[in-house]
Write a protein that holds these residues in place. Structure first.
Motif, PDB file in Angstrom:
ATOM      1  N   GLN B  42       6.703  33.307  51.288  1.00 33.62           N
ATOM      2  CA  GLN B  42       6.969  34.380  50.329  1.00 33.62           C
ATOM      3  C   GLN B  42       6.050  35.577  50.580  1.00 33.62           C
ATOM      4  OE1 GLN B  42       6.642  33.172  46.166  1.00 33.62           O
ATOM      5  NE2 GLN B  42       6.652  35.309  45.498  1.00 33.62           N
ATOM      6  N   PHE B  43       4.769  35.301  50.845  1.00 33.46           N
ATOM      7  CA  PHE B  43       3.815  36.372  51.152  1.00 33.46           C
ATOM      8  C   PHE B  43       4.303  37.175  52.359  1.00 33.46           C
ATOM      9  CE2 PHE B  43       0.279  38.218  53.405  1.00 33.46           C
ATOM     10  CZ  PHE B  43      -0.587  38.674  52.425  1.00 33.46           C
ATOM     11  N   ALA B  44       4.656  36.460  53.431  1.00 29.72           N
ATOM     12  CA  ALA B  44       5.035  37.116  54.684  1.00 29.72           C
ATOM     13  C   ALA B  44       6.301  37.949  54.504  1.00 29.72           C
ATOM     14  CB  ALA B  44       5.231  36.072  55.781  1.00 29.72           C
ATOM     15  N   GLN B  45       7.252  37.400  53.786  1.00 29.24           N
ATOM     16  CA  GLN B  45       8.515  38.116  53.626  1.00 29.24           C
ATOM     17  C   GLN B  45       8.365  39.323  52.694  1.00 29.24           C
ATOM     18  OE1 GLN B  45      11.353  34.935  52.807  1.00 29.24           O
ATOM     19  NE2 GLN B  45      11.541  34.484  55.007  1.00 29.24           N
ATOM     20  N   THR B  46       7.499  39.204  51.684  1.00 33.29           N
ATOM     21  CA  THR B  46       7.209  40.364  50.833  1.00 33.29           C
ATOM     22  C   THR B  46       6.550  41.469  51.657  1.00 33.29           C
ATOM     23  OG1 THR B  46       6.901  38.948  48.906  1.00 33.29           O
ATOM     24  CG2 THR B  46       5.951  41.151  48.771  1.00 33.29           C
ATOM     25  N   ALA B  47       5.565  41.099  52.469  1.00 34.84           N
ATOM     26  CA  ALA B  47       4.864  42.090  53.289  1.00 34.84           C
ATOM     27  C   ALA B  47       5.822  42.746  54.282  1.00 34.84           C
ATOM     28  CB  ALA B  47       3.691  41.432  54.025  1.00 34.84           C
ATOM     29  N   GLU B  48       6.744  41.960  54.818  1.00 31.18           N
ATOM     30  CA  GLU B  48       7.693  42.522  55.781  1.00 31.18           C
ATOM     31  C   GLU B  48       8.681  43.470  55.094  1.00 31.18           C
ATOM     32  OE1 GLU B  48       9.326  40.792  59.707  1.00 31.18           O
ATOM     33  OE2 GLU B  48      10.595  39.971  58.143  1.00 31.18           O
ATOM     34  N   ARG B  49       9.162  43.095  53.935  1.00 29.66           N
ATOM     35  CA  ARG B  49      10.064  43.994  53.193  1.00 29.66           C
ATOM     36  C   ARG B  49       9.375  45.321  52.876  1.00 29.66           C
ATOM     37  NH1 ARG B  49      11.742  39.445  50.387  1.00 29.66           N
ATOM     38  NH2 ARG B  49      10.181  39.853  48.780  1.00 29.66           N
ATOM     39  N   ALA B  50       8.042  45.244  52.648  1.00 31.40           N
ATOM     40  CA  ALA B  50       7.289  46.460  52.315  1.00 31.40           C
ATOM     41  C   ALA B  50       6.888  47.238  53.567  1.00 31.40           C
ATOM     42  CB  ALA B  50       6.055  46.098  51.491  1.00 31.40           C
ATOM     43  N   LYS B  51       7.235  46.720  54.753  1.00 29.65           N
ATOM     44  CA  LYS B  51       6.980  47.398  56.038  1.00 29.65           C
ATOM     45  C   LYS B  51       5.506  47.477  56.429  1.00 29.65           C
ATOM     46  CE  LYS B  51      11.355  48.243  55.557  1.00 29.65           C
ATOM     47  NZ  LYS B  51      12.155  47.014  55.778  1.00 29.65           N
ATOM     48  N   PHE B  52       4.711  46.537  55.969  1.00 26.23           N
ATOM     49  CA  PHE B  52       3.332  46.447  56.460  1.00 26.23           C
ATOM     50  C   PHE B  52       3.339  46.343  57.990  1.00 26.23           C
ATOM     51  CE2 PHE B  52       2.206  45.398  52.115  1.00 26.23           C
ATOM     52  CZ  PHE B  52       0.864  45.726  52.008  1.00 26.23           C
ATOM     53  N   ASP B  53       2.286  46.865  58.629  1.00 25.64           N
ATOM     54  CA  ASP B  53       2.158  46.701  60.077  1.00 25.64           C
ATOM     55  C   ASP B  53       1.980  45.231  60.438  1.00 25.64           C
ATOM     56  OD1 ASP B  53       1.118  49.511  59.381  1.00 25.64           O
ATOM     57  OD2 ASP B  53       1.391  49.609  61.559  1.00 25.64           O
ATOM     58  N   MET B  54       1.154  44.554  59.645  1.00 29.17           N
ATOM     59  CA  MET B  54       0.848  43.164  59.999  1.00 29.17           C
ATOM     60  C   MET B  54       0.296  42.372  58.824  1.00 29.17           C
ATOM     61  SD  MET B  54      -2.586  43.791  62.273  1.00 29.17           S
ATOM     62  CE  MET B  54      -3.505  45.305  61.988  1.00 29.17           C
ATOM     63  N   ILE B  55       0.393  41.053  59.014  1.00 31.31           N
ATOM     64  CA  ILE B  55      -0.275  40.100  58.136  1.00 31.31           C
ATOM     65  C   ILE B  55      -1.572  39.715  58.839  1.00 31.31           C
ATOM     66  CG2 ILE B  55      -0.173  37.733  57.258  1.00 31.31           C
ATOM     67  CD1 ILE B  55       2.959  38.125  57.524  1.00 31.31           C
ATOM     68  N   PHE B  56      -2.636  39.602  58.087  1.00 31.26           N
ATOM     69  CA  PHE B  56      -3.918  39.299  58.710  1.00 31.26           C
ATOM     70  C   PHE B  56      -4.580  38.091  58.063  1.00 31.26           C
ATOM     71  CE2 PHE B  56      -8.494  39.540  58.808  1.00 31.26           C
ATOM     72  CZ  PHE B  56      -8.727  39.671  60.170  1.00 31.26           C
ATOM     73  N   LEU B  57      -5.060  37.163  58.890  1.00 28.38           N
ATOM     74  CA  LEU B  57      -5.727  35.959  58.404  1.00 28.38           C
ATOM     75  C   LEU B  57      -7.175  35.893  58.870  1.00 28.38           C
ATOM     76  CD1 LEU B  57      -2.922  33.371  59.176  1.00 28.38           C
ATOM     77  CD2 LEU B  57      -3.755  34.002  56.909  1.00 28.38           C
ATOM     78  N   LEU B  88       4.677  31.225  60.384  1.00 30.14           N
ATOM     79  CA  LEU B  88       5.330  32.395  59.775  1.00 30.14           C
ATOM     80  C   LEU B  88       6.232  33.125  60.764  1.00 30.14           C
ATOM     81  CD1 LEU B  88       2.389  33.690  57.574  1.00 30.14           C
ATOM     82  CD2 LEU B  88       4.326  32.257  56.913  1.00 30.14           C
ATOM     83  N   THR B  89       6.084  32.815  62.053  1.00 22.37           N
ATOM     84  CA  THR B  89       6.904  33.468  63.085  1.00 22.37           C
ATOM     85  C   THR B  89       8.389  33.286  62.814  1.00 22.37           C
ATOM     86  OG1 THR B  89       5.187  32.980  64.686  1.00 22.37           O
ATOM     87  CG2 THR B  89       7.332  33.591  65.568  1.00 22.37           C
ATOM     88  N   GLY B  90       8.754  32.059  62.470  1.00 16.24           N
ATOM     89  CA  GLY B  90      10.170  31.748  62.333  1.00 16.24           C
ATOM     90  C   GLY B  90      10.799  32.280  61.061  1.00 16.24           C
ATOM     91  N   VAL B  91       9.989  32.741  60.108  1.00 15.43           N
ATOM     92  CA  VAL B  91      10.562  33.212  58.842  1.00 15.43           C
ATOM     93  C   VAL B  91      10.371  34.724  58.672  1.00 15.43           C
ATOM     94  CG1 VAL B  91      10.392  30.987  57.681  1.00 15.43           C
ATOM     95  CG2 VAL B  91       8.460  32.576  57.557  1.00 15.43           C
ATOM     96  N   THR B  92       9.944  35.384  59.745  1.00 21.02           N
ATOM     97  CA  THR B  92       9.817  36.846  59.743  1.00 21.02           C
ATOM     98  C   THR B  92      10.444  37.376  61.026  1.00 21.02           C
ATOM     99  OG1 THR B  92       7.643  36.613  60.768  1.00 21.02           O
ATOM    100  CG2 THR B  92       7.680  36.916  58.382  1.00 21.02           C
ATOM    101  N   GLU B  93      10.688  38.681  61.067  1.00 18.87           N
ATOM    102  CA  GLU B  93      11.342  39.245  62.250  1.00 18.87           C
ATOM    103  C   GLU B  93      10.603  40.397  62.893  1.00 18.87           C
ATOM    104  OE1 GLU B  93      15.353  40.176  61.140  1.00 18.87           O
ATOM    105  OE2 GLU B  93      15.858  38.057  60.840  1.00 18.87           O
ATOM    106  N   ARG B  94       9.920  41.202  62.104  1.00 21.80           N
ATOM    107  CA  ARG B  94       9.360  42.420  62.651  1.00 21.80           C
ATOM    108  C   ARG B  94       7.857  42.562  62.430  1.00 21.80           C
ATOM    109  NH1 ARG B  94      13.939  45.868  63.200  1.00 21.80           N
ATOM    110  NH2 ARG B  94      12.659  47.483  64.150  1.00 21.80           N
ATOM    111  N   ILE B  95       7.340  41.984  61.377  1.00 12.71           N
ATOM    112  CA  ILE B  95       5.945  42.244  61.009  1.00 12.71           C
ATOM    113  C   ILE B  95       4.980  41.631  62.015  1.00 12.71           C
ATOM    114  CG2 ILE B  95       5.654  40.192  59.523  1.00 12.71           C
ATOM    115  CD1 ILE B  95       4.235  42.156  57.505  1.00 12.71           C
ATOM    116  N   GLY B  96       3.857  42.308  62.267  1.00 15.09           N
ATOM    117  CA  GLY B  96       2.821  41.796  63.152  1.00 15.09           C
ATOM    118  C   GLY B  96       2.098  40.612  62.548  1.00 15.09           C
TER     119      GLY B  96
END
Lengths: 447, 447
Positions: B42-57, B88-96
């Motif tokens: 859910q975190f990753a998909q929210t960030a991707e919908r918002a067009k963040f450059d990347m998720i960072f851990l 998270l790779t498999g559930v996102t498409e564009r976000i870093g």
């Protein structure tokens, strides 16, 4: 009370674009997709629909010797297993996820965290195939000139598994409390240091991941040498093996189950799963033709290089249609002892030429090939399983994705009809699928 | 020709169940889900919908000192970043996808494979946050008594990045041929050994993964010490920092962009992204109340333990409402120098009591908190961005998932309206999002 009938266990072996050494040249393989997520997603979802116990990923930490022949004519690239397997977590729900990671060139704290994370986020579906790295070319990628000798390599592996197990046990199952009112997140009396000090590792702990759903990931091993058998009898829950004949498989099966008694373990707490490469046809003729076609795609330089590696002998100067030269003694082999024995036994037993031996063993990389109609393949699997030669099989599709699709659609239904294999998952964890108990946390050092 | 307008870059910082140290006690956090895949999906998909450059851990390799206070009252468990990110790779498409991995306790060959695999299977979306491990409790999980000193730790990090880069370059971009007719899989003249022999590592190569889509993963760093700035100016493409004031941020920004000239690098080839913890309310009053509520949830033992660690001083005997005791000198700090300076500067500048300082810096873990209405937060980000204090921000939601939802729904649209932030991804790789060039493969040693 009658004993519960044994149920066959099946692994879906995911190797390159198929297990056959020439798979990448087959028109049935999606060779271009070897680094494409959708290729792996399809594999995993097909295996899950077919109710396999688990997906299994092998590994090696270098491009093999004889660079040029391999680089030119074989697939030498491969995704890192734990990274790939993690990716498959989110696109599957029930199937087990088994990755090979070497004890020779990793750190137990990192590995324990990675598998604990995988186990938590997959809902208890992880397994670790514990291997040692035995090639000089791997050593040279890790700041060593030569690989470790057999003795220390196995001693390190054994201690590695101990340390990882202690780390998985460093949080008691009920250590996480989460009382938001009082601000109590965890009960420190249930979280312990491990204070491990051994020959190879000093690790304090605790792990910064709480206890995994399965307690510990399922432990898989593959060694068939005497040291390997002892290590497996002591610590493994699944063993992958390679046998060409029923008799060899039975003899190994008896030996390892016997050896488990030394470690006070019940025989059913370890599952023996030999690798099988099935070549399936609608008729026997079609299956034979498929096999023949695959053999013809083997590039001789690669076949010979692989045979040379298995036999620890440079065969490049010898005629393909002549006999084998003299081979080294088994006791002089360090690394791949069981592979050496397997291949040299076949050569001696059947008096093959180099070309015949190459076709026989390189195609399936030493594993047994079963070629025929689905009924024949199912009957062969049944005969090994019922003949106390194994508890299941690691299925190695010759090419992908078609080879797995064929097995799932034609052989699995026959096994299910015979009552040998599940028609639905009854549990949610890999331990459930395999019928393995969840280990209790051992007490370690109080913080 | 006019220069292309700068575009703001945003990272979605994924830390526990929120960046605020008391997040786990907040009713807005899904604290029970910290090891639940759906929480991260859910975190990753929210960030991707918002067009963040990347998720960072972020990461750390041990449970922090002062075990009891932390264990009892703080979240000390965390998923291993690379494992989680792969999922998270498999559930996102564009976000870093950016993961922290320490150079102190890993091997470059393993790390290079993991990131190359992630980069391939994600279609060029990977980034590696290069850190060094500077805590004794981490050392003790890796067979060492004490952590490496600052000098050798950074020397090892520098060499580690060099080795990994050589490995990513060991296959030319067009080395994989796949000619099924002739049996040519790869062109061996385009695959090279690296034959690296350095102070810390000897690595032969080549990597057994071909060149990643991005050439190399995006390299991120965080060090703000002088050695850290030099390493970043030489090798980083993104730098994460922590600044409380515009002036400090501007001064750092000027310094690092200046330092890049020593290494012949263009200033726009490195993006500076300070961390920001936004506390958002529909009114300013609501935002202030949220902040106050979070502060009150901080367990004093944890706040003091964190402050003690940041200041390298045991504060447990001192009154919460009194002043700070004398602190060590900056040059005596080994590990966390920039954190020490940050916190001691705040204490000196504002003359705070222990309790005030604890609330100020532990909540956001040293990063700047911006509390207010969405318009105010957007205006603050704009002022830093336009004021040459940064190239974007690492957004650290105080609690999850609500904190990210709020930012995505209320602040991002304002930034987009101002023309500061993208409304759609225009490229497919993380380098595309960040406006970073794809590096050419350096020539290494022919096989």
């Amino acid at each position: 009370m009658t004993a519960k009938p044994r149920s066959m266990h099946l692994g879906a072996f995911l190797f390159q674009v198929g297990h056959h050494v020439a798979a990448w040249r087959s028109p049935h393989s999606k060779t271009e997709q070897i680094f494409d997520f959708d290729f792996y997603k399809q594999f995993a979802q097909t295996a899950e629909r077919a109710k396999f116990d688990m997906i299994f990923l092998a590994d090696t930490l270098a491009i093999p010797r004889k660079h040029d022949a391999y680089l030119k004519h074989a697939v030498t690239i491969r995704p890192e297993p734990l990274t790939l397997l993690s990716m498959l977590t989110g696109v599957t729900e029930r199937i087990g996820l088994a990755a090979t990671v070497s004890t020779t060139y990793h750190e137990p704290y990192n590995l324990a965290r990675e598998f604990a994370t995988l186990d938590h986020l997959s809902g208890g579906r992880s397994a670790w195939n514990v291997v040692t790295s035995s090639r000089d070319e791997e050593a040279r990628n890790f700041s060593r000139e030569k690989h470790l000798d057999h003795g220390p390599r196995y001693a390190r592996a054994r201690e590695f598994v101990q340390v990882a197990s202690k780390l998985w046990d460093s949080w008691q199952d009920d250590a996480v409390v989460i009382d938001t009112n009082t601000g109590l997140y965890a009960d420190p009396s249930k979280v312990q240091r491990i204070d491990h000090k051994g020959e190879f590792f000093s690790v304090r702990g605790p792990l910064n991941v709480h206890r995994p759903p399965q307690g510990r990931p399922v432990i898989i091993q593959a060694g068939s040498s005497d040291t390997g058998i002892s290590l497996a009898a002591e610590t493994a829950e699944v063993v992958f093996t390679a046998w060409q004949t029923l008799e060899e498989a039975q003899s190994y099966y008896r030996k390892i189950k016997e050896r488990m008694k030394h470690f006070d373990r019940a025989p059913e707490s370890l599952k023996v799963m030999p690798g099988i490469l099935p070549i399936i046809g609608a008729t026997e003729k079609e299956a034979r033709e498929k096999e023949q076609h695959l053999q013809e795609l083997v590039v001789p330089e690669v076949g010979l290089a692989m045979l040379s590696a298995s036999l620890n002998t440079d065969l490049s100067g010898y005629s393909l249609d002549g006999p084998l030269p003299d081979l080294p003694q088994l006791e002089d082999i360090n690394g791949g002892k069981s592979r050496f024995k397997l291949v040299s036994d076949i050569a001696k037993r059947d008096g093959l030429t180099l070309r015949q031996l190459m076709y026989r063993v390189t195609g399936a990389r030493g594993h047994r090939t079963i070629t025929g109609m689905p009924e024949y393949i199912a009957a062969e699997l049944e005969s090994w399983f019922e003949g106390q030669a194994c508890d299941g099989f690691n299925i190695m599709p010759p090419y992908l994705p078609g080879g797995l699709d064929d097995f799932a659609q034609t052989v699995i239904p026959i096994l299910q009809e015979k009552g040998l294999f599940r028609t639905a998952y009854t549990g949610s964890t890999l331990r459930d699928h395999l019928g393995l108990e969840r280990p209790a946390a051992r007490q370690t050092v109080q913080l």
